[in-house]
Design a protein around this motif. Structure first.
Motif, mmCIF file in Angstrom:
data_model
loop_
_atom_site.group_PDB
_atom_site.id
_atom_site.type_symbol
_atom_site.label_atom_id
_atom_site.label_comp_id
_atom_site.label_asym_id
_atom_site.label_seq_id
_atom_site.Cartn_x
_atom_site.Cartn_y
_atom_site.Cartn_z
ATOM 1 N N ALA A 1 137.912 49.998 -113.479
ATOM 2 C CA ALA A 1 138.051 49.151 -112.539
ATOM 3 C C ALA A 1 138.919 49.979 -111.351
ATOM 4 O O ALA A 1 139.604 50.889 -111.650
ATOM 5 N N HIS A 2 138.786 49.248 -110.118
ATOM 6 C CA HIS A 2 139.468 50.049 -109.056
ATOM 7 C C HIS A 2 140.991 49.796 -109.010
ATOM 8 O O HIS A 2 141.615 50.636 -108.886
ATOM 9 N N ASN A 3 141.410 48.408 -109.461
ATOM 10 C CA ASN A 3 142.495 48.187 -109.570
ATOM 11 C C ASN A 3 143.264 49.218 -110.631
ATOM 12 O O ASN A 3 142.946 49.020 -111.726
ATOM 13 N N GLN A 4 144.211 49.852 -110.435
ATOM 14 C CA GLN A 4 144.979 50.770 -111.217
ATOM 15 C C GLN A 4 144.322 51.683 -112.024
ATOM 16 O O GLN A 4 144.226 52.066 -112.789
ATOM 17 N N TYR A 5 143.249 52.164 -111.246
ATOM 18 C CA TYR A 5 142.187 53.293 -111.799
ATOM 19 C C TYR A 5 142.910 54.582 -112.215
ATOM 20 O O TYR A 5 142.228 55.260 -113.236
ATOM 21 N N HIS A 6 144.158 54.577 -111.775
ATOM 22 C CA HIS A 6 144.720 55.956 -111.868
ATOM 23 C C HIS A 6 145.111 55.969 -113.536
ATOM 24 O O HIS A 6 145.269 56.655 -114.262
ATOM 25 N N LYS A 7 145.579 54.573 -113.812
ATOM 26 C CA LYS A 7 146.120 54.387 -115.276
ATOM 27 C C LYS A 7 144.969 54.247 -116.297
ATOM 28 O O LYS A 7 144.986 54.792 -117.495
ATOM 29 N N HIS A 8 143.899 53.917 -115.968
ATOM 30 C CA HIS A 8 142.553 53.796 -116.845
ATOM 31 C C HIS A 8 142.122 55.208 -116.921
ATOM 32 O O HIS A 8 141.945 55.517 -117.956
ATOM 33 N N GLY A 9 142.170 55.968 -115.729
ATOM 34 C CA GLY A 9 141.849 57.535 -116.108
ATOM 35 C C GLY A 9 142.663 58.017 -116.864
ATOM 36 O O GLY A 9 142.179 59.032 -117.693
ATOM 37 N N ALA A 10 143.705 57.975 -116.921
ATOM 38 C CA ALA A 10 144.667 58.698 -117.697
ATOM 39 C C ALA A 10 144.612 58.264 -119.155
ATOM 40 O O ALA A 10 144.631 59.084 -120.161
ATOM 41 N N TYR A 11 144.254 56.965 -119.317
ATOM 42 C CA TYR A 11 143.949 56.478 -120.746
ATOM 43 C C TYR A 11 142.738 57.128 -121.361
ATOM 44 O O TYR A 11 142.560 57.624 -122.414
ATOM 45 N N LEU A 12 141.614 57.042 -120.465
ATOM 46 C CA LEU A 12 140.405 57.700 -120.940
ATOM 47 C C LEU A 12 140.571 59.429 -121.264
ATOM 48 O O LEU A 12 140.234 59.798 -122.315
ATOM 49 N N ILE A 13 141.225 60.000 -120.505
ATOM 50 C CA ILE A 13 141.698 61.405 -120.560
ATOM 51 C C ILE A 13 142.424 61.654 -122.098
ATOM 52 O O ILE A 13 142.207 62.380 -122.580
ATOM 53 N N GLN A 14 143.330 60.865 -122.169
ATOM 54 C CA GLN A 14 144.351 60.895 -123.381
ATOM 55 C C GLN A 14 143.464 60.575 -124.271
ATOM 56 O O GLN A 14 143.904 61.312 -125.609
ATOM 57 N N HIS A 15 142.709 59.730 -124.374
ATOM 58 C CA HIS A 15 141.880 59.209 -125.813
ATOM 59 C C HIS A 15 140.725 59.732 -125.967
ATOM 60 O O HIS A 15 140.101 59.095 -126.857
ATOM 61 N N SER A 16 140.023 60.441 -124.949
ATOM 62 C CA SER A 16 138.692 60.854 -125.273
ATOM 63 C C SER A 16 138.831 62.165 -126.147
ATOM 64 O O SER A 16 139.706 62.944 -126.274
ATOM 65 N N ASP A 17 137.683 62.234 -126.630
ATOM 66 C CA ASP A 17 137.347 63.708 -127.422
ATOM 67 C C ASP A 17 136.890 64.789 -126.213
ATOM 68 O O ASP A 17 135.814 64.741 -125.637
ATOM 69 N N LEU A 18 138.085 65.717 -126.028
ATOM 70 C CA LEU A 18 137.559 66.638 -125.052
ATOM 71 C C LEU A 18 137.617 68.040 -125.887
ATOM 72 O O LEU A 18 138.853 68.728 -125.815
#
Length: 183
Positions: free
Chosen positions: A58-75
């Protein structure tokens, strides 16, 4: 990072423009702000590359969504600590400065992360228009925690939205212990 950029359709051209500014700021300020470790340039590259990953949610609070995706993805290749650092950089690239998240990082990473975050935030702000138009040459200096940006005469007058964003950023950075001066 490249796989994540591809999967979430990150605008690589815009990321490259932001990175050019971020790396310029790093190069100019590295000695005075103790950011000479070559990995700090790499961290800045990764953060710039993924700073818009949350837009897929979502555009709204996308910085928080991005942090969540990075924190919880398999990298692959990233430790949990690495992912936490990258997530903090992405989380903090706009709006309120993430002081609590920075404090949660291991102590040796906190100050370099805070400083990289300032550079990331300014680079994103200065490339706010997303246009493939070069920025003018500008000077950047740091003394203790006072960061000064000097633009060519008339440039900020011709870019009032950038000026307004810099005024707002003064407040955010002030809360993080950095005084931003520009003109």
């Amino acid at each position: 990072v490249q796989a994540m950029m591809s999967r979430y359709q990150i605008d690589a051209q815009h990321a490259a423009r932001v990175e050019a500014v971020a790396q310029h700021l790093l190069q100019v300020l590295a000695d005075d702000w103790a950011l000479n470790d070559p990995m700090q340039s790499v961290w800045l590259h990764w953060a710039v590359s993924l700073h818009e990953v949350g837009l897929v949610v979502a555009h709204n609070q996308y910085h928080k969504h991005g942090a969540y995706l990075i924190q919880h993805s398999d990298l692959p290749g990233f430790s949990m600590r690495d992912q936490a650092l990258l997530a903090v950089l992405v989380r903090g690239h706009r709006r309120k400065f993430p002081r609590d998240e920075l404090i949660a990082l291991p102590k040796p990473l906190q100050e370099p992360a805070r400083r990289l975050l300032v550079l990331l935030r300014l680079a994103i702000l200065l490339r706010r228009d997303r246009a493939d138009v070069p920025l003018p040459s500008f000077a950047a200096r740091i003394a203790a925690n006072q960061l000064s940006l000097r633009f060519p005469d008339g440039w900020l007058d011709a870019h009032p939205l950038t000026r307004a964003d810099l005024l707002e950023e003064q407040k955010y950075l002030g809360a993080a212990g950095v005084t931003l001066i520009f003109g």
